[in-house]
Design a protein around this motif. Sequence first.
Motif, PDB file in Angstrom:
ATOM      1  N   PHE A  72       2.516   7.436   6.258  1.00 32.91           N
ATOM      2  CA  PHE A  72       1.729   7.281   5.104  1.00 32.91           C
ATOM      3  C   PHE A  72       1.659   5.853   4.687  1.00 32.91           C
ATOM      4  N   ARG A  73       0.425   5.100   4.905  1.00 35.02           N
ATOM      5  CA  ARG A  73       0.472   3.784   4.831  1.00 35.02           C
ATOM      6  C   ARG A  73      -0.218   3.632   3.306  1.00 35.02           C
ATOM      7  N   ILE A  74       0.578   2.597   2.524  1.00 41.20           N
ATOM      8  CA  ILE A  74      -0.015   2.262   1.327  1.00 41.20           C
ATOM      9  C   ILE A  74      -0.355   0.757   1.094  1.00 41.20           C
ATOM     10  N   ALA A  75      -1.555   0.705   0.314  1.00 39.89           N
ATOM     11  CA  ALA A  75      -1.866  -0.839  -0.025  1.00 39.89           C
ATOM     12  C   ALA A  75      -1.809  -1.017  -1.658  1.00 39.89           C
ATOM     13  N   LEU A  76      -1.258  -1.993  -1.863  1.00 44.20           N
ATOM     14  CA  LEU A  76      -1.298  -2.248  -3.418  1.00 44.20           C
ATOM     15  C   LEU A  76      -1.938  -3.741  -3.567  1.00 44.20           C
ATOM     16  N   ALA A  77      -3.065  -3.387  -4.685  1.00 45.78           N
ATOM     17  CA  ALA A  77      -4.043  -4.727  -4.587  1.00 45.78           C
ATOM     18  C   ALA A  77      -4.358  -4.975  -6.287  1.00 45.78           C
ATOM     19  N   ALA A  78      -4.811  -6.075  -6.566  1.00 49.45           N
ATOM     20  CA  ALA A  78      -5.300  -6.418  -7.655  1.00 49.45           C
ATOM     21  C   ALA A  78      -6.318  -7.821  -7.614  1.00 49.45           C
ATOM     22  N   PRO A  79      -7.399  -7.638  -8.578  1.00 51.20           N
ATOM     23  CA  PRO A  79      -8.521  -8.865  -8.333  1.00 51.20           C
ATOM     24  C   PRO A  79      -7.881 -10.301  -8.224  1.00 51.20           C
ATOM     25  N   THR A  80      -6.939 -10.523  -8.823  1.00 58.24           N
ATOM     26  CA  THR A  80      -6.348 -12.045  -9.029  1.00 58.24           C
ATOM     27  C   THR A  80      -4.823 -12.020  -8.668  1.00 58.24           C
ATOM     28  N   GLY A  81      -4.671 -13.360  -8.239  1.00 57.32           N
ATOM     29  CA  GLY A  81      -3.149 -13.462  -7.687  1.00 57.32           C
ATOM     30  C   GLY A  81      -2.254 -13.189  -8.927  1.00 57.32           C
ATOM     31  N   LYS A  82      -2.485 -13.526  -9.972  1.00 59.54           N
ATOM     32  CA  LYS A  82      -1.704 -13.241 -11.087  1.00 59.54           C
ATOM     33  C   LYS A  82      -1.573 -11.850 -11.509  1.00 59.54           C
ATOM     34  N   ALA A  83      -2.589 -11.080 -11.370  1.00 58.65           N
ATOM     35  CA  ALA A  83      -2.544  -9.580 -11.502  1.00 58.65           C
ATOM     36  C   ALA A  83      -1.663  -8.847 -10.518  1.00 58.65           C
ATOM     37  N   ALA A  84      -1.890  -9.259  -9.186  1.00 52.39           N
ATOM     38  CA  ALA A  84      -1.205  -8.821  -8.130  1.00 52.39           C
ATOM     39  C   ALA A  84       0.373  -9.081  -8.470  1.00 52.39           C
ATOM     40  N   ALA A  85       0.741 -10.248  -8.711  1.00 46.14           N
ATOM     41  CA  ALA A  85       2.120 -10.581  -8.890  1.00 46.14           C
ATOM     42  C   ALA A  85       2.676  -9.814 -10.163  1.00 46.14           C
TER      43      ALA A  85
END
Length: 595
Positions: free
Chosen positions: A189-202
């Motif tokens: 089960f492959r999962i990707a975590l993402a956010a619109p900006t680098g700050k939000a991703a961190a």
Amino acid sequence: MIPEGIHLNEIDRHFADFICRQAASRDGSLFAAAALLSRGVVSGDVCLDLAAALTDGDAPRFGIKDLEGWAERLRSFAVVGQPGEFAPLILDDANRLYLQRYWRYEDDLAAALLKRSAPAPVDQPLLKDGLERLFGAKAPGETDWQRIAAVAALTRRFCVISGGPGTGKTSTVVKVLALLLEQQQGEKFRIALAAPTGKAAARLKESIVAGIDCAPEVAALIPEEVSTLHRLLGYLKGSCTFRHHRENPLPYDLVIVDEASMVSLPLMAKLVDALREDTRLILLGDRDQLASVEAGAVLGDICGTGGTHGFSPTFVDLAGKVSGDELPVQDSSGALGDAVVLLQKSYRFSASSGIGMIAAMVNNGDGAEALAACRDGRYPDIRIDALPPMAQLAEALAERILSGYRAYLKGDSAEGAFARFGEFRILCALRNGPYGVDAMNRMVEERLARAGLIAPQGRWYAGEPILITRNDYNVGLFNGDIGLILPDREAGGELRAFFPSGGGMKKVVPLRLPEHERAFAMTVHKSQGSEFDRVLMILPDRDVPVLTRELVYTGITRAKKSVEILGTEEIFLGAVARRVVRRSGLRDKLWGGRG
């Protein structure tokens, strides 16, 4: 000729001229529609609502007074097509005028989300056992909305988990990950975590790592890496397209996007287009925050009317069986009704917290009540004070500046400096003007230099905070990242830009930095996805359209411990009374309205 009182920039005028040339006509109603549409898209609208253009007075200035006549006239031109046709402009049955590509983005996104909202198979006994284990015993008489969000996320391929600060969106999704992995029974089960900006991703990465509390074999499968949406989709330099799309979909079984309120319509449409049909999508975000600076208010539209809604009888029955929670029933909730869950209990702000209470008042449009509560002293963690005249502002803010920033400048390590820098921030509604970000940054720099805390000489100086404003995939820095310029002991005391990264520090030679700006003060827009112990929010001395309820709410909720607002009563009340209105047809398409 542009009517008096209508502001159009060069792009608006050139676009309207282009459309008229394509139509071989200088018809005033066509020129007006094209020009107003262009202006609206630049301001964040997805379409031009002809009826609204008549009501707000713009269309009448062009001599247009009849809605049906205007719409009929526009439909007579070949450059204006019906939904589904290929023409530069699309006019739908609800008299909404679109650019072709924006109509396509909206229509494709709505169709894809509705399709993904259909129920997905789930092992109910396994889910029930997992809910009891991860969420604990159910409190009698209470609805555990985090548990309901988990049920929604497990039982369909699209889910939105929305809620204000401190409602546990990230901690809920960590449990959802654990439940989904258990359902796979050992299958990949492959999962990707993402956010619109680098700050939000961190920040999402930090929250995921801190929130993992499940079986070690399950925890090991939860990814710690989080990427920006552009990196996830495969940004192609110099192009508005991505490497991943319908013909080359992302190789994941689940994609989770945090801070979804910041995602524009084009980007959300491209993300959904790049998902396989069986891929699950979970959006996290606060529907009441400021929308994307680009076109659309996608999360708000997806969440519907802005209020609360009931759930279908089928979902209510299922939730009762696996979680024991009782839910309101709404037969007409639509396909999306069971996919959207609003977390309603804040675990950050207690019932006596002024930040939580005032934010709720602002969000409800109760400006007078919020103002009174800020001033009568009942909530010591939030207050509003008069805005000092510009000539006295530097002196009035001197002590706040020194107390807010002195500690991080006295730090003896990059880690310590960052921890203390996050304790305080000045937030402004505007970028320009005497009370805007640019002026505030100069003022702070001047005061700190006068106190001997910084020596702003040369292009960069020790202690300078910077905010990245352009993604740079080569350097690994992204729009929204915040760094500090500090001496690097390992480089003989030479200046380096330090950025938090993966629990450590990333160091960059200043000359390699992408576009950036000073960050003692930030706009409220730029602060989204951030948290600070204390916030000083400065409202301007004049009313401007950007001053809205959502801006005040977003600024207040950046604070964890205390907020001080500087502004006049008139400006504060006016801002709370004004809502962000983004014209689109997405909400109607998702929730069964016109169009």
